[in-house]
Design a protein around this motif. Structure first.
Motif, PDB file in Angstrom:
ATOM      1  N   ALA A 121      -6.580   4.214  -1.062  1.00 60.51           N
ATOM      2  CA  ALA A 121      -5.410   3.959  -0.227  1.00 60.51           C
ATOM      3  C   ALA A 121      -4.188   4.723  -0.711  1.00 60.51           C
ATOM      4  O   ALA A 121      -3.835   4.669  -1.895  1.00 60.51           O
ATOM      5  CB  ALA A 121      -5.113   2.464  -0.208  1.00 60.51           C
ATOM      6  N   ASN A 122      -3.539   5.410   0.206  1.00 58.84           N
ATOM      7  CA  ASN A 122      -2.266   6.071  -0.094  1.00 58.84           C
ATOM      8  C   ASN A 122      -1.146   5.038   0.000  1.00 58.84           C
ATOM      9  O   ASN A 122      -0.887   4.513   1.088  1.00 58.84           O
ATOM     10  CB  ASN A 122      -2.017   7.218   0.889  1.00 58.84           C
ATOM     11  CG  ASN A 122      -2.942   8.393   0.628  1.00 58.84           C
ATOM     12  OD1 ASN A 122      -3.049   8.843  -0.497  1.00 58.84           O
ATOM     13  ND2 ASN A 122      -3.624   8.864   1.657  1.00 58.84           N
ATOM     14  N   PRO A 123      -0.449   4.738  -1.105  1.00 61.33           N
ATOM     15  CA  PRO A 123       0.522   3.633  -1.112  1.00 61.33           C
ATOM     16  C   PRO A 123       1.906   4.039  -0.633  1.00 61.33           C
ATOM     17  O   PRO A 123       2.921   3.713  -1.253  1.00 61.33           O
ATOM     18  CB  PRO A 123       0.528   3.217  -2.594  1.00 61.33           C
ATOM     19  CG  PRO A 123       0.271   4.486  -3.329  1.00 61.33           C
ATOM     20  CD  PRO A 123      -0.671   5.286  -2.459  1.00 61.33           C
ATOM     21  N   TRP A 124       1.972   4.756   0.476  1.00 57.58           N
ATOM     22  CA  TRP A 124       3.263   5.182   1.017  1.00 57.58           C
ATOM     23  C   TRP A 124       4.148   3.985   1.338  1.00 57.58           C
ATOM     24  O   TRP A 124       5.369   4.060   1.204  1.00 57.58           O
ATOM     25  CB  TRP A 124       3.053   6.018   2.278  1.00 57.58           C
ATOM     26  CG  TRP A 124       2.208   7.235   2.082  1.00 57.58           C
ATOM     27  CD1 TRP A 124       2.084   7.981   0.939  1.00 57.58           C
ATOM     28  CD2 TRP A 124       1.359   7.853   3.055  1.00 57.58           C
ATOM     29  NE1 TRP A 124       1.211   9.029   1.150  1.00 57.58           N
ATOM     30  CE2 TRP A 124       0.756   8.973   2.429  1.00 57.58           C
ATOM     31  CE3 TRP A 124       1.055   7.584   4.385  1.00 57.58           C
ATOM     32  CZ2 TRP A 124      -0.133   9.806   3.105  1.00 57.58           C
ATOM     33  CZ3 TRP A 124       0.169   8.414   5.055  1.00 57.58           C
ATOM     34  CH2 TRP A 124      -0.414   9.521   4.415  1.00 57.58           C
ATOM     35  N   ALA A 125       3.552   2.883   1.760  1.00 57.77           N
ATOM     36  CA  ALA A 125       4.331   1.699   2.113  1.00 57.77           C
ATOM     37  C   ALA A 125       5.066   1.127   0.905  1.00 57.77           C
ATOM     38  O   ALA A 125       6.022   0.371   1.064  1.00 57.77           O
ATOM     39  CB  ALA A 125       3.419   0.634   2.712  1.00 57.77           C
ATOM     40  N   LEU A 126       4.619   1.485  -0.299  1.00 56.82           N
ATOM     41  CA  LEU A 126       5.255   1.012  -1.529  1.00 56.82           C
ATOM     42  C   LEU A 126       6.230   2.040  -2.092  1.00 56.82           C
ATOM     43  O   LEU A 126       6.801   1.827  -3.161  1.00 56.82           O
ATOM     44  CB  LEU A 126       4.189   0.686  -2.577  1.00 56.82           C
ATOM     45  CG  LEU A 126       3.123  -0.317  -2.143  1.00 56.82           C
ATOM     46  CD1 LEU A 126       2.095  -0.501  -3.251  1.00 56.82           C
ATOM     47  CD2 LEU A 126       3.746  -1.643  -1.742  1.00 56.82           C
ATOM     48  N   GLY A 127       6.393   3.152  -1.385  1.00 56.15           N
ATOM     49  CA  GLY A 127       7.318   4.186  -1.837  1.00 56.15           C
ATOM     50  C   GLY A 127       6.755   5.095  -2.902  1.00 56.15           C
ATOM     51  O   GLY A 127       7.505   5.802  -3.574  1.00 56.15           O
ATOM     52  N   THR A 128       5.440   5.118  -3.059  1.00 55.29           N
ATOM     53  CA  THR A 128       4.808   5.988  -4.052  1.00 55.29           C
ATOM     54  C   THR A 128       3.767   6.866  -3.377  1.00 55.29           C
ATOM     55  O   THR A 128       3.235   6.529  -2.317  1.00 55.29           O
ATOM     56  CB  THR A 128       4.147   5.175  -5.168  1.00 55.29           C
ATOM     57  OG1 THR A 128       3.239   4.212  -4.585  1.00 55.29           O
ATOM     58  CG2 THR A 128       5.172   4.434  -6.004  1.00 55.29           C
ATOM     59  N   ALA A 210      11.149  -4.288   0.310  1.00 60.93           N
ATOM     60  CA  ALA A 210      10.762  -5.490   1.049  1.00 60.93           C
ATOM     61  C   ALA A 210       9.248  -5.692   1.017  1.00 60.93           C
ATOM     62  O   ALA A 210       8.755  -6.819   0.863  1.00 60.93           O
ATOM     63  CB  ALA A 210      11.245  -5.402   2.492  1.00 60.93           C
ATOM     64  N   THR A 211       8.492  -4.597   1.147  1.00 59.31           N
ATOM     65  CA  THR A 211       7.033  -4.701   1.136  1.00 59.31           C
ATOM     66  C   THR A 211       6.531  -5.129  -0.231  1.00 59.31           C
ATOM     67  O   THR A 211       5.642  -5.988  -0.350  1.00 59.31           O
ATOM     68  CB  THR A 211       6.401  -3.364   1.552  1.00 59.31           C
ATOM     69  OG1 THR A 211       6.872  -3.008   2.854  1.00 59.31           O
ATOM     70  CG2 THR A 211       4.883  -3.463   1.574  1.00 59.31           C
ATOM     71  N   ARG A 212       7.097  -4.552  -1.283  1.00 60.34           N
ATOM     72  CA  ARG A 212       6.703  -4.948  -2.642  1.00 60.34           C
ATOM     73  C   ARG A 212       6.990  -6.436  -2.878  1.00 60.34           C
ATOM     74  O   ARG A 212       6.164  -7.157  -3.441  1.00 60.34           O
ATOM     75  CB  ARG A 212       7.442  -4.098  -3.668  1.00 60.34           C
ATOM     76  CG  ARG A 212       6.914  -2.674  -3.795  1.00 60.34           C
ATOM     77  CD  ARG A 212       7.752  -1.849  -4.762  1.00 60.34           C
ATOM     78  NE  ARG A 212       7.170  -0.536  -4.977  1.00 60.34           N
ATOM     79  CZ  ARG A 212       6.260  -0.260  -5.923  1.00 60.34           C
ATOM     80  NH1 ARG A 212       5.880  -1.222  -6.750  1.00 60.34           N
ATOM     81  NH2 ARG A 212       5.777   0.946  -6.026  1.00 60.34           N
ATOM     82  N   ALA A 213       8.139  -6.879  -2.446  1.00 55.03           N
ATOM     83  CA  ALA A 213       8.497  -8.279  -2.642  1.00 55.03           C
ATOM     84  C   ALA A 213       7.528  -9.201  -1.898  1.00 55.03           C
ATOM     85  O   ALA A 213       7.083 -10.222  -2.437  1.00 55.03           O
ATOM     86  CB  ALA A 213       9.926  -8.521  -2.177  1.00 55.03           C
ATOM     87  N   VAL A 244       1.416  -4.388  -8.028  1.00 53.93           N
ATOM     88  CA  VAL A 244       2.214  -5.090  -7.018  1.00 53.93           C
ATOM     89  C   VAL A 244       1.609  -6.447  -6.677  1.00 53.93           C
ATOM     90  O   VAL A 244       2.326  -7.397  -6.340  1.00 53.93           O
ATOM     91  CB  VAL A 244       2.326  -4.224  -5.746  1.00 53.93           C
ATOM     92  CG1 VAL A 244       2.995  -4.978  -4.599  1.00 53.93           C
ATOM     93  CG2 VAL A 244       3.068  -2.935  -6.047  1.00 53.93           C
ATOM     94  N   PHE A 245       0.280  -6.560  -6.767  1.00 55.17           N
ATOM     95  CA  PHE A 245      -0.427  -7.727  -6.256  1.00 55.17           C
ATOM     96  C   PHE A 245      -0.694  -8.749  -7.363  1.00 55.17           C
ATOM     97  O   PHE A 245      -1.093  -8.386  -8.463  1.00 55.17           O
ATOM     98  CB  PHE A 245      -1.756  -7.304  -5.638  1.00 55.17           C
ATOM     99  CG  PHE A 245      -1.624  -6.339  -4.494  1.00 55.17           C
ATOM    100  CD1 PHE A 245      -1.360  -6.797  -3.215  1.00 55.17           C
ATOM    101  CD2 PHE A 245      -1.756  -4.965  -4.695  1.00 55.17           C
ATOM    102  CE1 PHE A 245      -1.245  -5.912  -2.157  1.00 55.17           C
ATOM    103  CE2 PHE A 245      -1.639  -4.073  -3.644  1.00 55.17           C
ATOM    104  CZ  PHE A 245      -1.375  -4.546  -2.361  1.00 55.17           C
ATOM    105  N   PRO A 246      -0.544 -10.035  -7.072  1.00 54.82           N
ATOM    106  CA  PRO A 246      -0.792 -11.050  -8.101  1.00 54.82           C
ATOM    107  C   PRO A 246      -2.264 -11.343  -8.359  1.00 54.82           C
ATOM    108  O   PRO A 246      -2.625 -11.797  -9.448  1.00 54.82           O
ATOM    109  CB  PRO A 246      -0.078 -12.291  -7.550  1.00 54.82           C
ATOM    110  CG  PRO A 246      -0.002 -12.088  -6.084  1.00 54.82           C
ATOM    111  CD  PRO A 246       0.095 -10.601  -5.870  1.00 54.82           C
ATOM    112  N   HIS A 247      -3.136 -11.100  -7.371  1.00 55.22           N
ATOM    113  CA  HIS A 247      -4.563 -11.409  -7.521  1.00 55.22           C
ATOM    114  C   HIS A 247      -5.357 -10.163  -7.121  1.00 55.22           C
ATOM    115  O   HIS A 247      -5.700  -9.991  -5.951  1.00 55.22           O
ATOM    116  CB  HIS A 247      -4.949 -12.599  -6.637  1.00 55.22           C
ATOM    117  CG  HIS A 247      -4.069 -13.797  -6.823  1.00 55.22           C
ATOM    118  ND1 HIS A 247      -4.095 -14.572  -7.967  1.00 55.22           N
ATOM    119  CD2 HIS A 247      -3.112 -14.323  -6.025  1.00 55.22           C
ATOM    120  CE1 HIS A 247      -3.204 -15.542  -7.863  1.00 55.22           C
ATOM    121  NE2 HIS A 247      -2.587 -15.416  -6.700  1.00 55.22           N
ATOM    122  N   VAL A 248      -5.649  -9.300  -8.083  1.00 53.80           N
ATOM    123  CA  VAL A 248      -6.154  -7.972  -7.750  1.00 53.80           C
ATOM    124  C   VAL A 248      -7.190  -7.507  -8.751  1.00 53.80           C
ATOM    125  O   VAL A 248      -7.159  -7.884  -9.926  1.00 53.80           O
ATOM    126  CB  VAL A 248      -4.980  -6.959  -7.687  1.00 53.80           C
ATOM    127  CG1 VAL A 248      -4.326  -6.782  -9.042  1.00 53.80           C
ATOM    128  CG2 VAL A 248      -5.410  -5.630  -7.090  1.00 53.80           C
TER     129      VAL A 248
END
Length: 288
Positions: A121-128, A210-213, A244-248
């Motif tokens: 996955a390309n994490p563009w939504a997370l700014g990276t 906002a997405t990270r939060a 970013v994820f708590p259960h990963v």
């Protein structure tokens, strides 16, 4: 092929294979017809795999408003499909650019996610995003392949801003540049909507803070699966995304490229199917 109608009246297609628990699959590209996903290494053997053709791709209609190709606006189509399928919650798999769409959906509708799988996955939504060195380092792992020198020169030129990516780069996206990979790559031109791809990540598509939060509060289990040989994302970027994820969990598929279900279907289906079935195969998986 089945059809549902989006909130703006656009008729969208989805394709179902197999029986069992539903798995909604969001394609990458960005904006590539979902046919390139095939049977995802045989995942349809134990569950109902539902591939969405994003608007303007595959068998889905072209929307009246091209601005609706933007990734954040596609989230509404995913939710409309969930309602159409009458699912209270569902497993979701996003591949490549579709990983950012899956993240945005999970951020907006966390209670609808049972389990989330992010494949290369390309994490563009997370700014990276993958750096040039990420791509070059991954490419160097292929040194000795008969196509390497030509592909590496083309990659350096593209990353250096000299020309557009060409067909010479194709082998770098596959763990094995064999007949299956060549056939898969040959279909790409017919499967992409280039206009839509240009809008997908355009201004306003992402709000990384906002997405990270939101994702930091996601209670659903998440699997990030990356290929050992992939450069975008490479395993290190996948591990940073996992923070970013708590259960990963992070799974690195040995010998895998950007389409790991083609490189080793059995291993891919075992890793993803085991996660979805809440079984923990040890091969290639490391907790984050």
């Amino acid at each position: 092929m089945s059809i549902f109608t989006a909130s703006d009246g656009t008729r969208l297609a989805y394709h179902q294979r197999g029986e069992g628990e539903p798995l909604l699959v969001l394609p990458g590209g960005p904006m590539r017809a979902s046919s390139y996903l095939g049977d995802l290494g045989g995942l349809d053997a134990g569950r109902r795999v539902i591939r969405l053709d994003l608007r303007g791709t595959g068998d889905s209609e072209v929307p009246a408003d091209p601005a609706t190709y933007r990734c954040d606006r596609l989230v509404d189509d995913v939710e409309t499909l969930r309602v159409h399928l009458d699912l209270e919650e569902m497993d979701v798999l996003g591949h490549s650019a579709g990983g950012s769409l899956a993240m945005l959906y999970a951020a907006r509708f966390p209670r609808r996610i049972r389990r989330l799988v992010l494949v290369t996955a390309n994490p563009w939504a997370l700014g990276t995003t993958a750096t040039p060195e990420d791509r070059l380092s991954a490419a160097r792992l292929r040194k000795g392949e008969p196509w390497f020198e030509e592909a590496f020169r083309a990659l350096e030129a593209w990353l250096g801003g000299i020309g557009d990516p060409g067909p010479e780069l194709a082998p770098l996206f596959y763990g094995r540049w064999d007949t299956a990979a060549r056939q898969h790559d040959a279909r790409a031109d017919d499967e992409f909507n280039d206009e839509a791809a240009g809008v997908y990540g355009s201004e306003g598509a992402y709000d990384p803070p906002a997405t990270r939060a939101a994702l930091s509060r996601l209670t659903a289990p998440v699997l990030l699966l990356t290929g050992e040989l992939d450069g975008a994302p490479n395993p290190e970027l996948a591990r940073r995304t996992a923070d970013v994820f708590p259960h990963v969990e992070v799974a690195v598929q040995p010998g895998g490229g950007h389409y790991p279900w083609l490189d080793d279907p059995e291993r891919f289906a075992g890793l993803v199917g085991g996660f979805l079935d809440d079984v923990s195969p040890s091969v290639g998986r490391t907790p984050s």
